[in-house]
Design a protein around this motif. Sequence first.
Motif, PDB file in Angstrom:
ATOM      1  N   THR A 155    -126.593 -20.187 -32.298  1.00 16.58           N
ATOM      2  CA  THR A 155    -127.178 -19.441 -33.409  1.00 16.58           C
ATOM      3  C   THR A 155    -126.530 -18.074 -33.534  1.00 16.58           C
ATOM      4  O   THR A 155    -125.858 -17.582 -32.624  1.00 16.58           O
ATOM      5  N   ASP A 156    -126.738 -17.453 -34.705  1.00 15.71           N
ATOM      6  CA  ASP A 156    -126.212 -16.106 -34.917  1.00 15.71           C
ATOM      7  C   ASP A 156    -127.136 -15.099 -34.250  1.00 15.71           C
ATOM      8  O   ASP A 156    -128.187 -15.434 -33.698  1.00 15.71           O
ATOM      9  N   ASP A 157    -126.726 -13.825 -34.312  1.00  9.94           N
ATOM     10  CA  ASP A 157    -127.458 -12.780 -33.595  1.00  9.94           C
ATOM     11  C   ASP A 157    -128.890 -12.620 -34.096  1.00  9.94           C
ATOM     12  O   ASP A 157    -129.826 -12.455 -33.295  1.00  9.94           O
ATOM     13  N   ALA A 158    -129.098 -12.674 -35.408  1.00  9.52           N
ATOM     14  CA  ALA A 158    -130.443 -12.473 -35.955  1.00  9.52           C
ATOM     15  C   ALA A 158    -131.373 -13.611 -35.544  1.00  9.52           C
ATOM     16  O   ALA A 158    -132.514 -13.395 -35.119  1.00  9.52           O
ATOM     17  N   THR A 159    -130.880 -14.818 -35.666  1.00  7.90           N
ATOM     18  CA  THR A 159    -131.701 -15.966 -35.271  1.00  7.90           C
ATOM     19  C   THR A 159    -131.940 -15.975 -33.770  1.00  7.90           C
ATOM     20  O   THR A 159    -133.023 -16.324 -33.292  1.00  7.90           O
ATOM     21  N   ARG A 160    -130.888 -15.558 -33.012  1.00  9.56           N
ATOM     22  CA  ARG A 160    -131.004 -15.538 -31.543  1.00  9.56           C
ATOM     23  C   ARG A 160    -132.115 -14.581 -31.118  1.00  9.56           C
ATOM     24  O   ARG A 160    -132.889 -14.868 -30.187  1.00  9.56           O
ATOM     25  N   ALA A 161    -132.226 -13.433 -31.769  1.00 13.93           N
ATOM     26  CA  ALA A 161    -133.272 -12.475 -31.408  1.00 13.93           C
ATOM     27  C   ALA A 161    -134.658 -13.077 -31.605  1.00 13.93           C
ATOM     28  O   ALA A 161    -135.559 -12.916 -30.765  1.00 13.93           O
ATOM     29  N   ASN A 162    -134.841 -13.793 -32.722  1.00 15.08           N
ATOM     30  CA  ASN A 162    -136.141 -14.425 -32.965  1.00 15.08           C
ATOM     31  C   ASN A 162    -136.447 -15.503 -31.927  1.00 15.08           C
ATOM     32  O   ASN A 162    -137.578 -15.628 -31.440  1.00 15.08           O
ATOM     33  N   GLU A 163    -135.438 -16.269 -31.577  1.00 10.19           N
ATOM     34  CA  GLU A 163    -135.655 -17.332 -30.600  1.00 10.19           C
ATOM     35  C   GLU A 163    -135.923 -16.764 -29.216  1.00 10.19           C
ATOM     36  O   GLU A 163    -136.664 -17.350 -28.423  1.00 10.19           O
ATOM     37  N   ILE A 164    -135.296 -15.629 -28.905  1.00 11.20           N
ATOM     38  CA  ILE A 164    -135.576 -14.991 -27.617  1.00 11.20           C
ATOM     39  C   ILE A 164    -137.035 -14.553 -27.549  1.00 11.20           C
ATOM     40  O   ILE A 164    -137.707 -14.724 -26.518  1.00 11.20           O
ATOM     41  N   GLU A 165    -137.561 -14.010 -28.642  1.00  4.75           N
ATOM     42  CA  GLU A 165    -138.972 -13.622 -28.677  1.00  4.75           C
ATOM     43  C   GLU A 165    -139.876 -14.839 -28.522  1.00  4.75           C
ATOM     44  O   GLU A 165    -140.898 -14.792 -27.810  1.00  4.75           O
ATOM     45  N   GLU A 166    -139.522 -15.942 -29.165  1.00  3.28           N
ATOM     46  CA  GLU A 166    -140.308 -17.168 -29.021  1.00  3.28           C
ATOM     47  C   GLU A 166    -140.259 -17.692 -27.589  1.00  3.28           C
ATOM     48  O   GLU A 166    -141.256 -18.176 -27.053  1.00  3.28           O
ATOM     49  N   THR A 167    -139.085 -17.563 -26.977  1.00  4.98           N
ATOM     50  CA  THR A 167    -138.947 -17.996 -25.585  1.00  4.98           C
ATOM     51  C   THR A 167    -139.813 -17.147 -24.669  1.00  4.98           C
ATOM     52  O   THR A 167    -140.484 -17.666 -23.761  1.00  4.98           O
ATOM     53  N   LYS A 168    -139.801 -15.836 -24.895  1.00  9.58           N
ATOM     54  CA  LYS A 168    -140.645 -14.943 -24.091  1.00  9.58           C
ATOM     55  C   LYS A 168    -142.125 -15.311 -24.246  1.00  9.58           C
ATOM     56  O   LYS A 168    -142.894 -15.318 -23.278  1.00  9.58           O
ATOM     57  N   HIS A 169    -142.521 -15.613 -25.482  1.00  9.25           N
ATOM     58  CA  HIS A 169    -143.914 -16.000 -25.726  1.00  9.25           C
ATOM     59  C   HIS A 169    -144.263 -17.285 -24.982  1.00  9.25           C
ATOM     60  O   HIS A 169    -145.359 -17.415 -24.408  1.00  9.25           O
ATOM     61  N   SER A 170    -143.344 -18.235 -24.983  1.00  9.07           N
ATOM     62  CA  SER A 170    -143.582 -19.490 -24.262  1.00  9.07           C
ATOM     63  C   SER A 170    -143.702 -19.255 -22.765  1.00  9.07           C
ATOM     64  O   SER A 170    -144.558 -19.860 -22.090  1.00  9.07           O
ATOM     65  N   VAL A 171    -142.847 -18.376 -22.228  1.00  9.83           N
ATOM     66  CA  VAL A 171    -142.915 -18.064 -20.793  1.00  9.83           C
ATOM     67  C   VAL A 171    -144.245 -17.404 -20.468  1.00  9.83           C
ATOM     68  O   VAL A 171    -144.872 -17.697 -19.436  1.00  9.83           O
ATOM     69  N   ARG A 172    -144.725 -16.525 -21.331  1.00  8.34           N
ATOM     70  CA  ARG A 172    -146.026 -15.875 -21.102  1.00  8.34           C
ATOM     71  C   ARG A 172    -147.147 -16.914 -21.110  1.00  8.34           C
ATOM     72  O   ARG A 172    -148.093 -16.827 -20.308  1.00  8.34           O
ATOM     73  N   GLN A 173    -147.042 -17.892 -22.016  1.00 10.38           N
ATOM     74  CA  GLN A 173    -148.040 -18.964 -22.041  1.00 10.38           C
ATOM     75  C   GLN A 173    -148.050 -19.740 -20.722  1.00 10.38           C
ATOM     76  O   GLN A 173    -149.120 -20.057 -20.170  1.00 10.38           O
ATOM     77  N   ALA A 174    -146.862 -20.044 -20.214  1.00 13.80           N
ATOM     78  CA  ALA A 174    -146.765 -20.782 -18.947  1.00 13.80           C
ATOM     79  C   ALA A 174    -147.369 -19.977 -17.809  1.00 13.80           C
ATOM     80  O   ALA A 174    -148.103 -20.513 -16.957  1.00 13.80           O
ATOM     81  N   LEU A 175    -147.075 -18.680 -17.778  1.00 18.03           N
ATOM     82  CA  LEU A 175    -147.636 -17.826 -16.734  1.00 18.03           C
ATOM     83  C   LEU A 175    -149.158 -17.776 -16.821  1.00 18.03           C
ATOM     84  O   LEU A 175    -149.850 -17.795 -15.800  1.00 18.03           O
ATOM     85  N   GLU A 176    -149.676 -17.698 -18.034  1.00 16.10           N
ATOM     86  CA  GLU A 176    -151.133 -17.654 -18.207  1.00 16.10           C
ATOM     87  C   GLU A 176    -151.777 -18.956 -17.755  1.00 16.10           C
ATOM     88  O   GLU A 176    -152.864 -18.948 -17.146  1.00 16.10           O
ATOM     89  N   GLU A 177    -151.120 -20.078 -18.012  1.00 15.00           N
ATOM     90  CA  GLU A 177    -151.652 -21.356 -17.547  1.00 15.00           C
ATOM     91  C   GLU A 177    -151.655 -21.431 -16.024  1.00 15.00           C
ATOM     92  O   GLU A 177    -152.601 -21.922 -15.416  1.00 15.00           O
ATOM     93  N   VAL A 178    -150.579 -20.935 -15.412  1.00 19.40           N
ATOM     94  CA  VAL A 178    -150.519 -20.922 -13.938  1.00 19.40           C
ATOM     95  C   VAL A 178    -151.642 -20.049 -13.384  1.00 19.40           C
ATOM     96  O   VAL A 178    -152.308 -20.406 -12.405  1.00 19.40           O
ATOM     97  N   ARG A 179    -151.866 -18.887 -13.997  1.00 21.94           N
ATOM     98  CA  ARG A 179    -152.938 -18.002 -13.535  1.00 21.94           C
ATOM     99  C   ARG A 179    -154.307 -18.657 -13.721  1.00 21.94           C
ATOM    100  O   ARG A 179    -155.204 -18.517 -12.868  1.00 21.94           O
ATOM    101  N   ARG A 180    -154.492 -19.378 -14.832  1.00 21.85           N
ATOM    102  CA  ARG A 180    -155.773 -20.043 -15.071  1.00 21.85           C
ATOM    103  C   ARG A 180    -156.044 -21.097 -14.006  1.00 21.85           C
ATOM    104  O   ARG A 180    -157.155 -21.181 -13.465  1.00 21.85           O
TER     105      ARG A 180
END
Length: 324
Positions: free
Chosen positions: A156-181
């Motif tokens: 992907t290009d730089d603009a799309t890559r930035a959005n996907e990185i944010e989505e990836t971070k959000h997914s990682v946070r979800q996984a961490l929250e599930e582990v904590r739960r």
Amino acid sequence: MRFSRLPLVWRVFAINAVLLVIATLLLALTPVTIHASIALVEGIDLVVALAVMLVANLFLVRHTVGPIDRLVERMRTVDLLRPGQRFVESGGIEVAQLTRTFNEMLDRLETERRESAARALRAQEAERLRVARGLHDEVGQVLTGVLLQLDSLGKTDDATRANEIEETKHSVRQALEEVRRIARELRPEMLEHLGLISALTELSRKFADQSGIRVSRRFADDLPPLSEEAEIAVYRVAQESLTNVARHAEASRVEIALQPGVESVVLLVADDGHGLPEASTGSNGHTGLRGMRERALLVGGALAIKRSTEGGVEVRLEVPAGGR
């Protein structure tokens, strides 16, 4: 040594011996039964007769009571980890009854041990299955999505890559929250860091939010300290009690209280639902109630389950204080 602490054979022998000695003295000193001035030969005869009676008495008492002593010695050597050990019913009627009762007690203990071990294994496997499903269904799917997102970043290009990185971070946070739960369910974090009252407050708050049932809390401020095991038992019994209310009681209100007892802490959970069937409140009730009873026993506590004054069920757990 106190007389009551002597072996049974010696207590019976001592009583009989005293009676025989008194009888012999009366016979020797009472002029009604013998010459007023006892002769040497008569005195020797009396002593010999007394000795013979005492020896015969000891032999008969040992013959009667001896099987009990042998049974007691064998009882001390019973290893509950080796099932199937039973005693032959021998001796008199009383000894045979005692042996039969002890064998029946061994049967009950072994049955209870097998059932407890089976329940513990089932609970352990159920908990492992629940954790495995949680990790697979929740965390596993999220992390799989993260991997797919990372694979696509290079295309992907730089603009799309930035959005996907944010989505990836959000997914990682979800996984961490599930582990904590999952971790919180396995070991209540608030119980470990803030104590029993805070943990029960949070537990009842979440219960009220999820079930819509009104919760009334009464927690005393001057509770004596509890051991870590006792705190976990109180928390789990409260948790199971609230779960039963949500599943079965059809209640509109539940009260949870924590009060000091006599060198103990008392947990009360009462609801205004329709109550439990009589069969469920006995010692062989359903698995949840049985698990609560076992938790209480493991920490030296006592659990009582009865109908509450509001018509529902009252669970009362009392655990001994101290142990920190």
